[in-house]
Design an enzyme around this catalytic site. Structure first.
Site, PDB file in Angstrom:
ATOM      1  CB  SER A 116      67.481  41.766  82.108  1.00  0.00           C
ATOM      2  OG  SER A 116      67.548  41.975  83.458  1.00  0.00           O
ATOM      3  CG  HIS A 137      65.723  43.269  77.805  1.00  0.00           C
ATOM      4  ND1 HIS A 137      66.667  42.370  77.391  1.00  0.00           N
ATOM      5  CD2 HIS A 137      66.230  43.846  78.928  1.00  0.00           C
ATOM      6  CE1 HIS A 137      67.696  42.401  78.226  1.00  0.00           C
ATOM      7  NE2 HIS A 137      67.460  43.297  79.160  1.00  0.00           N
ATOM      8  CD  GLU A 149      66.768  40.807  73.851  1.00  0.00           C
ATOM      9  OE1 GLU A 149      67.565  39.999  73.360  1.00  0.00           O
ATOM     10  OE2 GLU A 149      66.465  40.794  75.059  1.00  0.00           O
ATOM     11  CG  ASN A 187      70.514  39.579  79.251  1.00  0.00           C
ATOM     12  OD1 ASN A 187      71.583  40.098  78.939  1.00  0.00           O
ATOM     13  ND2 ASN A 187      69.602  40.200  79.976  1.00  0.00           N
TER      14      ASN A 187
HETATM   15  N1  3HC Z   1      72.991  57.804  79.704  1.00  0.00           N
HETATM   16  C1  3HC Z   1      72.918  58.777  78.791  1.00  0.00           C
HETATM   17  N2  3HC Z   1      73.972  59.285  78.135  1.00  0.00           N
HETATM   18  C2  3HC Z   1      75.164  58.753  78.421  1.00  0.00           C
HETATM   19  C3  3HC Z   1      75.324  57.728  79.349  1.00  0.00           C
HETATM   20  C4  3HC Z   1      74.183  57.249  80.003  1.00  0.00           C
HETATM   21  N3  3HC Z   1      74.228  56.275  80.914  1.00  0.00           N
HETATM   22  N4  3HC Z   1      76.619  57.425  79.415  1.00  0.00           N
HETATM   23  C5  3HC Z   1      77.266  58.241  78.573  1.00  0.00           C
HETATM   24  N5  3HC Z   1      76.378  59.059  77.955  1.00  0.00           N
HETATM   25  C6  3HC Z   1      76.635  60.071  76.959  1.00  0.00           C
HETATM   26  C7  3HC Z   1      77.638  61.041  77.519  1.00  0.00           C
HETATM   27  O1  3HC Z   1      77.185  62.371  77.375  1.00  0.00           O
HETATM   28  C8  3HC Z   1      78.886  60.769  76.727  1.00  0.00           C
HETATM   29  O2  3HC Z   1      79.596  61.900  76.382  1.00  0.00           O
HETATM   30  P1  3HC Z   1      80.574  62.627  77.478  1.00  0.00           P
HETATM   31  O3  3HC Z   1      81.377  61.558  78.162  1.00  0.00           O
HETATM   32  O4  3HC Z   1      81.372  63.543  76.620  1.00  0.00           O
HETATM   33  O5  3HC Z   1      79.656  63.339  78.399  1.00  0.00           O
HETATM   34  C9  3HC Z   1      78.366  60.146  75.443  1.00  0.00           C
HETATM   35  O6  3HC Z   1      77.161  59.478  75.791  1.00  0.00           O
HETATM   36  C10 3HC Z   1      79.307  59.137  74.865  1.00  0.00           C
HETATM   37  O7  3HC Z   1      79.758  58.301  75.924  1.00  0.00           O
HETATM   38  P2  3HC Z   1      81.057  57.440  75.824  1.00  0.00           P
HETATM   39  O8  3HC Z   1      82.178  58.272  75.282  1.00  0.00           O
HETATM   40  O9  3HC Z   1      81.261  56.743  77.114  1.00  0.00           O
HETATM   41  O10 3HC Z   1      80.613  56.444  74.676  1.00  0.00           O
HETATM   42  P3  3HC Z   1      81.454  55.327  74.013  1.00  0.00           P
HETATM   43  O11 3HC Z   1      81.557  55.631  72.588  1.00  0.00           O
HETATM   44  O12 3HC Z   1      82.713  55.086  74.782  1.00  0.00           O
HETATM   45  O13 3HC Z   1      80.483  54.066  74.182  1.00  0.00           O
HETATM   46  C11 3HC Z   1      79.284  52.396  75.301  1.00  0.00           C
HETATM   47  C12 3HC Z   1      80.059  53.709  75.445  1.00  0.00           C
HETATM   48  C13 3HC Z   1      78.094  52.597  74.356  1.00  0.00           C
HETATM   49  C14 3HC Z   1      78.781  52.035  76.686  1.00  0.00           C
HETATM   50  C15 3HC Z   1      80.226  51.322  74.684  1.00  0.00           C
HETATM   51  O14 3HC Z   1      81.379  51.215  75.482  1.00  0.00           O
HETATM   52  C16 3HC Z   1      79.551  49.991  74.598  1.00  0.00           C
HETATM   53  O15 3HC Z   1      78.850  49.687  73.651  1.00  0.00           O
HETATM   54  N6  3HC Z   1      79.761  49.130  75.621  1.00  0.00           N
HETATM   55  C17 3HC Z   1      79.096  47.841  75.726  1.00  0.00           C
HETATM   56  C18 3HC Z   1      77.848  48.029  76.558  1.00  0.00           C
HETATM   57  C19 3HC Z   1      77.019  46.798  76.596  1.00  0.00           C
HETATM   58  O16 3HC Z   1      77.365  45.726  76.131  1.00  0.00           O
HETATM   59  N7  3HC Z   1      75.842  46.949  77.213  1.00  0.00           N
HETATM   60  C20 3HC Z   1      74.931  45.835  77.381  1.00  0.00           C
HETATM   61  C21 3HC Z   1      74.986  45.393  78.791  1.00  0.00           C
HETATM   62  S1  3HC Z   1      73.963  43.984  79.062  1.00  0.00           S
HETATM   63  C22 3HC Z   1      72.470  44.613  79.388  1.00  0.00           C
HETATM   64  O17 3HC Z   1      72.262  45.794  79.452  1.00  0.00           O
HETATM   65  C23 3HC Z   1      71.383  43.622  79.573  1.00  0.00           C
HETATM   66  C24 3HC Z   1      70.726  43.827  80.906  1.00  0.00           C
HETATM   67  O18 3HC Z   1      69.587  42.975  80.923  1.00  0.00           O
HETATM   68  C25 3HC Z   1      71.627  43.429  82.055  1.00  0.00           C
END
Ligand code: 3HC
Length: 280
Positions: A116, A137, A149, A187
């Site tokens: 990342s 990424h 990415e 990031n």
């Molecule tokens: N893996 C696979 N499936 C998953 C999962 C996971 N980790 N988490 C949830 N699911 C599935 C589940 O089956 C869930 O259904 P269920 O709860 O009925 O079992 C289904 O997906 C839908 O989950 P949610 O209801 O929690 O989904 P949301 O519509 O609430 O969205 C989210 C969740 C996509 C995480 C949304 O809140 C979001 O976009 N958040 C922002 C996340 C973000 O910004 N991420 C980037 C972080 S930075 C990064 O990654 C960079 C790195 O380098 C650090």
């Protein structure tokens, strides 16, 4: 195409899930078999939830789970066309893994890193043939976040870059083309922004709940910054911040003291049951 995934933590397991869902034979490697089995269990669980929600057929789910092999032996990745490394964010660890992988895979195999905030070029330079290395990424949670990415390192070959880009699409993602600059695109923006959010907590005396509500309802974020940091993990975020600060020397990149204290106390977020919030 046969895909290897090295490291089956949250990111690696998510990437392996995408690969088997896309119909690709996949081998996941972890250092301990129990961890690999746990990751397979997580993938099987999320795919079962999709069946329950009517988003996947039972047979397709069973076939996808059946496409996932697990191993502790890097040699089992010998037949892979692309290996995606999703191990711990440490330059030496990743360089050593790339070196070992190069001894195992075919001459035309592509080695991708999910780093990342480290330099793909520095990881690739451990290879005899750095042209075969590229960054892929993904974002947490990998099965849900649409972006990948694709990072061109200094010596990445054009065909390697295009194959990685096409693989991103095959995995159902929206790939974007990035250069190997610190933090790539997202990031580079998101890490100082989240650091600002944490500093705001201390400067304004607002609670994490109110800051999160503010950014969700006032700025349209899908989740608030504290909830997001708990999802990403204080360990991952602090390491990434340090890596960016080391390269760019901008004060906003440096991890805020509050997050460093949370890391020292083991309050990493969801993975340890406590961060800004508590999780049962
Ligand atoms: N893996 C696979 N499936 C998953 C999962 C996971 N980790 N988490 C949830 N699911 C599935 C589940 O089956 C869930 O259904 P269920 O709860 O009925 O079992 C289904 O997906 C839908 O989950 P949610 O209801 O929690 O989904 P949301 O519509 O609430 O969205 C989210 C969740 C996509 C995480 C949304 O809140 C979001 O976009 N958040 C922002 C996340 C973000 O910004 N991420 C980037 C972080 S930075 C990064 O990654 C960079 C790195 O380098 C650090």
């Amino acid at each position: 195409m046969r895909v290897g995934v090295v490291g089956l933590g949250a990111m690696g397991a998510g990437i392996a899930q995408l690969a088997v869902e896309a119909g690709l034979e996949t081998v996941g490697r972890e250092v301990e078999l129990e961890r690999a089995e746990a990751a397979r269990g997580t993938i099987a669980h999320f795919l079962a939830r999709k069946v329950e929600q009517g988003r996947l057929e039972q047979q397709a789910r069973d076939d996808a789970v059946g496409r996932l092999g697990i191993t502790t032996d890097l040699a089992d990745l010998a037949d892979c066309d692309v290996v995606i490394e999703a191990a711990f964010e440490d330059l030496d660890v990743k360089r050593e893994l790339f070196r070992e992988l190069e001894q195992v895979v075919r001459a035309d195999a592509i080695l991708a890193t999910n780093t990342s905030a480290l330099s793909v070029t520095e990881i690739a330079s451990a290879l005899e043939r750095p042209e075969r290395a590229v960054g892929m990424h993904f974002f947490n949670p990998a099965p849900l976040m649409p972006l990948v990415e694709i990072v061109r390192a200094e010596r990445t070959a054009d065909d390697v870059f295009e194959t990685a880009f096409a693989l991103g699409s095959t995995l159902g993602k929206t790939p974007i083309r990035c250069s190997d600059t610190p933090g790539f695109v997202v990031n580079r923006v998101l890490i100082p922004l989240l650091n600002d959010c944490v500093r705001v907590l201390d400067e304004t005396g607002v609670t994490p709940e109110d800051l999160d509500a503010g950014m969700k309802h006032g700025a349209g974020w899908p989740m608030g910054p504290c909830a997001l940091l708990d999802l990403v993990g204080a360990d991952v975020h602090v390491h990434a911040s340090e890596a960016l600060y080391a390269k760019l020397r901008e004060p906003r990149m440096a991890p805020p003291p509050r997050l460093v204290r949370m890391l020292a106390a083991g309050k990493l977020g969801r993975k340890t049951g406590e961060g800004f919030y508590r999780y049962d």
